[in-house]
Design a protein around this motif. Structure first.
Motif, PDB file in Angstrom:
ATOM      1  N   GLY A   1       0.778  -1.225   0.000  1.00  0.00           N
ATOM      2  CA  GLY A   1       0.000   0.000   0.000  1.00  0.00           C
ATOM      3  C   GLY A   1       0.809   1.274   0.000  1.00  0.00           C
ATOM      4  N   ARG A   2       2.123   1.168  -0.141  1.00  0.00           N
ATOM      5  CA  ARG A   2       2.962   2.355  -0.134  1.00  0.00           C
ATOM      6  C   ARG A   2       3.033   2.995  -1.518  1.00  0.00           C
ATOM      7  NH1 ARG A   2       8.698   2.049   2.502  1.00  0.00           N
ATOM      8  NH2 ARG A   2       8.476   4.228   1.805  1.00  0.00           N
ATOM      9  N   ASP A   3       3.306   4.299  -1.551  1.00  0.00           N
ATOM     10  CA  ASP A   3       3.577   4.978  -2.817  1.00  0.00           C
ATOM     11  C   ASP A   3       4.935   4.528  -3.336  1.00  0.00           C
ATOM     12  OD1 ASP A   3       1.276   6.344  -2.233  1.00  0.00           O
ATOM     13  OD2 ASP A   3       2.239   8.281  -1.888  1.00  0.00           O
ATOM     14  N   VAL A   4       5.050   4.374  -4.665  1.00  0.00           N
ATOM     15  CA  VAL A   4       6.336   4.041  -5.264  1.00  0.00           C
ATOM     16  C   VAL A   4       6.557   4.906  -6.502  1.00  0.00           C
ATOM     17  CG1 VAL A   4       6.423   1.654  -4.430  1.00  0.00           C
ATOM     18  CG2 VAL A   4       5.350   2.149  -6.626  1.00  0.00           C
ATOM     19  N   LEU A   5       7.820   5.222  -6.757  1.00  0.00           N
ATOM     20  CA  LEU A   5       8.253   5.937  -7.955  1.00  0.00           C
ATOM     21  C   LEU A   5       9.318   5.076  -8.615  1.00  0.00           C
ATOM     22  CD1 LEU A   5       8.570   8.323  -9.889  1.00  0.00           C
ATOM     23  CD2 LEU A   5      10.005   9.450  -8.157  1.00  0.00           C
ATOM     24  N   VAL A   6       9.007   4.534  -9.795  1.00  0.00           N
ATOM     25  CA  VAL A   6       9.868   3.546 -10.450  1.00  0.00           C
ATOM     26  C   VAL A   6      10.417   4.123 -11.749  1.00  0.00           C
ATOM     27  CG1 VAL A   6      10.020   1.224 -11.404  1.00  0.00           C
ATOM     28  CG2 VAL A   6       8.478   1.688  -9.478  1.00  0.00           C
ATOM     29  N   CYS A   7      11.739   4.078 -11.892  1.00  0.00           N
ATOM     30  CA  CYS A   7      12.392   4.471 -13.133  1.00  0.00           C
ATOM     31  C   CYS A   7      13.230   3.297 -13.610  1.00  0.00           C
ATOM     32  CB  CYS A   7      13.268   5.713 -12.922  1.00  0.00           C
ATOM     33  SG  CYS A   7      14.092   6.288 -14.426  1.00  0.00           S
ATOM     34  N   ALA A   8      12.849   2.679 -14.720  1.00  0.00           N
ATOM     35  CA  ALA A   8      13.554   1.509 -15.235  1.00  0.00           C
ATOM     36  C   ALA A   8      13.404   1.464 -16.742  1.00  0.00           C
ATOM     37  CB  ALA A   8      13.010   0.223 -14.604  1.00  0.00           C
TER      38      ALA A   8
ATOM     39  N   LEU B   1     -12.012   6.613  -4.473  1.00  0.00           N
ATOM     40  CA  LEU B   1     -10.696   6.282  -5.022  1.00  0.00           C
ATOM     41  C   LEU B   1      -9.712   5.867  -3.932  1.00  0.00           C
ATOM     42  CD1 LEU B   1      -9.206   6.251  -7.762  1.00  0.00           C
ATOM     43  CD2 LEU B   1      -8.409   8.567  -7.240  1.00  0.00           C
ATOM     44  N   GLU B   2      -9.052   4.705  -4.146  1.00  0.00           N
ATOM     45  CA  GLU B   2      -8.084   4.179  -3.187  1.00  0.00           C
ATOM     46  C   GLU B   2      -6.653   4.161  -3.720  1.00  0.00           C
ATOM     47  OE1 GLU B   2      -9.359   0.280  -2.151  1.00  0.00           O
ATOM     48  OE2 GLU B   2     -11.281   0.930  -1.297  1.00  0.00           O
ATOM     49  N   ALA B   3      -6.488   3.968  -5.015  1.00  0.00           N
ATOM     50  CA  ALA B   3      -5.135   3.836  -5.576  1.00  0.00           C
ATOM     51  C   ALA B   3      -5.122   4.334  -7.013  1.00  0.00           C
ATOM     52  CB  ALA B   3      -4.662   2.378  -5.509  1.00  0.00           C
ATOM     53  N   VAL B   4      -4.004   4.986  -7.390  1.00  0.00           N
ATOM     54  CA  VAL B   4      -3.836   5.547  -8.728  1.00  0.00           C
ATOM     55  C   VAL B   4      -2.477   5.127  -9.267  1.00  0.00           C
ATOM     56  CG1 VAL B   4      -3.726   7.640 -10.132  1.00  0.00           C
ATOM     57  CG2 VAL B   4      -5.216   7.559  -8.104  1.00  0.00           C
TER      58      VAL B   4
ATOM     59  N   GLY C   1      -9.067  14.710  -4.077  1.00  0.00           N
ATOM     60  CA  GLY C   1     -10.251  15.397  -3.593  1.00  0.00           C
ATOM     61  C   GLY C   1     -10.911  14.730  -2.410  1.00  0.00           C
ATOM     62  N   ALA C   2     -10.826  13.414  -2.326  1.00  0.00           N
ATOM     63  CA  ALA C   2     -11.496  12.688  -1.235  1.00  0.00           C
ATOM     64  C   ALA C   2     -10.508  11.988  -0.316  1.00  0.00           C
ATOM     65  CB  ALA C   2     -12.465  11.670  -1.823  1.00  0.00           C
ATOM     66  N   GLY C   3      -9.237  12.362  -0.376  1.00  0.00           N
ATOM     67  CA  GLY C   3      -8.239  11.725   0.487  1.00  0.00           C
ATOM     68  C   GLY C   3      -6.891  11.644  -0.183  1.00  0.00           C
ATOM     69  N   GLN C   4      -6.084  10.709   0.281  1.00  0.00           N
ATOM     70  CA  GLN C   4      -4.735  10.523  -0.241  1.00  0.00           C
ATOM     71  C   GLN C   4      -4.610   9.098  -0.782  1.00  0.00           C
ATOM     72  OE1 GLN C   4      -2.168  12.724  -0.478  1.00  0.00           O
ATOM     73  NE2 GLN C   4      -3.432  14.392   0.327  1.00  0.00           N
TER      74      GLN C   4
ATOM     75  N   ASP D   1       6.629  10.595   0.462  1.00  0.00           N
ATOM     76  CA  ASP D   1       6.612   9.267   1.083  1.00  0.00           C
ATOM     77  C   ASP D   1       6.818   8.140   0.072  1.00  0.00           C
ATOM     78  OD1 ASP D   1       6.086  10.397   3.584  1.00  0.00           O
ATOM     79  OD2 ASP D   1       3.922  10.407   3.210  1.00  0.00           O
ATOM     80  N   ALA D   2       6.967   8.479  -1.198  1.00  0.00           N
ATOM     81  CA  ALA D   2       7.122   7.446  -2.225  1.00  0.00           C
ATOM     82  C   ALA D   2       8.497   6.803  -2.130  1.00  0.00           C
ATOM     83  CB  ALA D   2       6.925   8.043  -3.611  1.00  0.00           C
ATOM     84  N   GLU D   3       8.525   5.494  -2.267  1.00  0.00           N
ATOM     85  CA  GLU D   3       9.804   4.773  -2.296  1.00  0.00           C
ATOM     86  C   GLU D   3      10.348   4.806  -3.714  1.00  0.00           C
ATOM     87  OE1 GLU D   3      11.686   0.425  -1.126  1.00  0.00           O
ATOM     88  OE2 GLU D   3      10.095   1.363   0.050  1.00  0.00           O
ATOM     89  N   LEU D   4      11.572   5.316  -3.871  1.00  0.00           N
ATOM     90  CA  LEU D   4      12.191   5.439  -5.185  1.00  0.00           C
ATOM     91  C   LEU D   4      12.884   4.134  -5.553  1.00  0.00           C
ATOM     92  CD1 LEU D   4      13.044   7.172  -7.630  1.00  0.00           C
ATOM     93  CD2 LEU D   4      15.041   7.891  -6.288  1.00  0.00           C
ATOM     94  N   VAL D   5      12.528   3.587  -6.709  1.00  0.00           N
ATOM     95  CA  VAL D   5      13.146   2.370  -7.227  1.00  0.00           C
ATOM     96  C   VAL D   5      13.747   2.709  -8.581  1.00  0.00           C
ATOM     97  CG1 VAL D   5      12.791  -0.010  -7.971  1.00  0.00           C
ATOM     98  CG2 VAL D   5      11.494   0.896  -6.029  1.00  0.00           C
TER      99      VAL D   5
END
Length: 426
Positions: A59-66, A168-171, A203-206, A230-234
């Motif tokens: 459930g964590r935010d992630v930022l992926v560059c590959a 909305l829960e995840a994008v 609009g309705a949360g994070q 808070d995003a984990e960078l990969v």
């Protein structure tokens, strides 16, 4: 304790019961576990998928560059689909707004449709998705918890009241640099349209954010980290001090010409038809402008009718764009003439040769265009047509493209591979 690698491999188990993954997630839905092996022929994740799926499934935010073709689509879709399949079905109410719990955004309609196709491969009839235009009648029975579309179309439908993001829960945002960071690699501020999009999503949360791309400039990386602290960078490991973003199996050729550029293009493609490996696949010719693409398509339709060239650019009607992409994907056509609409994310399994009729000087665009071939560990060839007066291999204009370094190779553990060992070196 089981290793991370072992835990992630459990994603691909053939077991029909939920896979127990103590370090990743309590359960991976059995529909997804079975589809990875039986439909997508993937028996284990690669290094980037392993690193990204651990936090994403928690459930964590992630930022992926590959690198292109490294399987970033699965990094986005598996957490989204697991949420949807594990939750009670949400029924669409005829005439009322869609209320998705998960959302996947891509910069072009073609890429959104491709992602929706992968989602259907993974989830089958267990989930209904709405993609592309999102228009028309959504009076349907079944789960409509996943919407796959473009940012522009989403904002339009929100303004019309056709979509509501209150649940909305995840994008997931694919090609996040193109969607949120603006056109210049040096932009240090998100454009207004990107801020409008983020405001709507929050609009309705994070919601959980799953962000992926094949290239990030230093400025864009700093911008995204600031916006998603808070995003984990990969990031994929590099083979050198350079940021590793080129595919290791990609071969490059820079053809310098001083005469007719069109004649040079025709000669390059003719030579490719005489190469046993290249002629067994398809080719893509990139042009920077729609008008140029129209002219080049007419040229090649006359010079190489046996390849049945098709045309794809953003000035065409949606139906024509979809028809061209489908013809090229199913090998009805073996030559695609396109603009930037096909540069990012699209996967054409038979594509072995990318020709830049107009060479992209920006590193991000260059990497994405080159990355249409040499995907999933296969080999590919990139040919760039460069005016002789623009410089040489040691000149300044294209020197940064010659010096791009490949990423560290990824291991693609699949049940089958194509034989792609015949490509000739520079």
């Amino acid at each position: 304790m089981r290793s991370i690698s072992c835990c992630v491999r459990a994603l691909c188990s053939r077991a029909r019961q939920p896979c127990k993954l103590p370090q990743l997630h309590p359960e991976m839905h059995p529909v997804l576990s079975a589809a990875l092996v039986e439909k997508m022929k993937i028996s284990a994740p690669n290094e980037v998928q392993t690193q990204a799926l651990l936090p994403a499934m928690r459930g964590r935010d992630v930022l992926v560059c590959a690198q292109t073709g490294s399987g970033k689509t699965l990094i986005s879709l598996l957490p989204l689909l697991h949420r949807v399949l594990s939750a009670p079905p949400a029924r669409a109410t005829p005439g009322l707004a869609l209320q998705p719990t998960t959302l996947m955004l891509a910069p072009t309609r073609e890429l959104a449709l491709q992602h929706e196709s992968v989602a259907r491969q993974l989830a089958g009839s267990s989930i209904a998705t709405i993609s592309g235009s999102m228009g028309g009648d959504h009076d349907r029975e079944g789960d409509v918890s996943l919407v796959v579309t473009t940012p522009a179309r989403l904002l339009e439908q929100l303004s019309l009241g056709s979509v509501c993001l209150g649940r909305l829960e995840a994008v997931a945002i694919d090609e996040v640099d193109a969607v949120l960071c603006g056109g210049s690699a040096h932009d240090q501020r998100m454009p207004d349209i990107a801020m409008e999009l983020l405001h709507a999503l929050r609009g309705a949360g994070q919601p959980q954010m799953l962000l992926t791309t094949a290239h990030l400039s230093d400025a864009h990386q700093a911008l995204l980290i600031q916006e998603f602290p808070d995003a984990e960078l990969v990031r994929q490991r590099a083979n050198s001090a350079h940021t590793g973003i080129l595919v290791p199996s990609l071969r490059q050729r820079f053809h310098y010409f001083s005469d007719d550029k069109d004649a040079k293009l025709v000669r390059v493609l003719q030579a490719a038809t005489e190469d046993p490996w290249l002629c067994a696949g398809s080719a893509l010719v990139f042009c920077s402008e729609s008008l140029t693409a129209e002219r080049v398509h007419s040229l090649l339709a006359a010079a190489s009718p046996e390849l049945n060239p098709v045309l794809l650019h953003d000035q065409l009607l949606d139906e024509a764009r979809a028809s061209s992409a489908a013809a090229f994907r199913d090998n009805t056509s073996r030559l695609l003439v396109c603009t930037g609409v096909a540069v990012r994310g699209l996967n054409f399994p038979s594509l072995r040769h990318v020709v830049m009729y107009d060479v992209l000087e920006g590193v991000a665009d260059f990497v994405h265009c080159a990355g249409r071939t040499a995907r999933r560990g296969q080999k590919g060839l990139l040919t760039c047509l460069v005016p002789a007066g623009a410089g040489s291999r040691h000149g300044t204009r294209y020197q940064h493209l010659h010096s791009l370094q490949p990423a560290a190779p990824l291991t693609f553990d699949q049940t089958s591979h194509d034989n792609v060992d015949g490509v000739r070196k520079n």
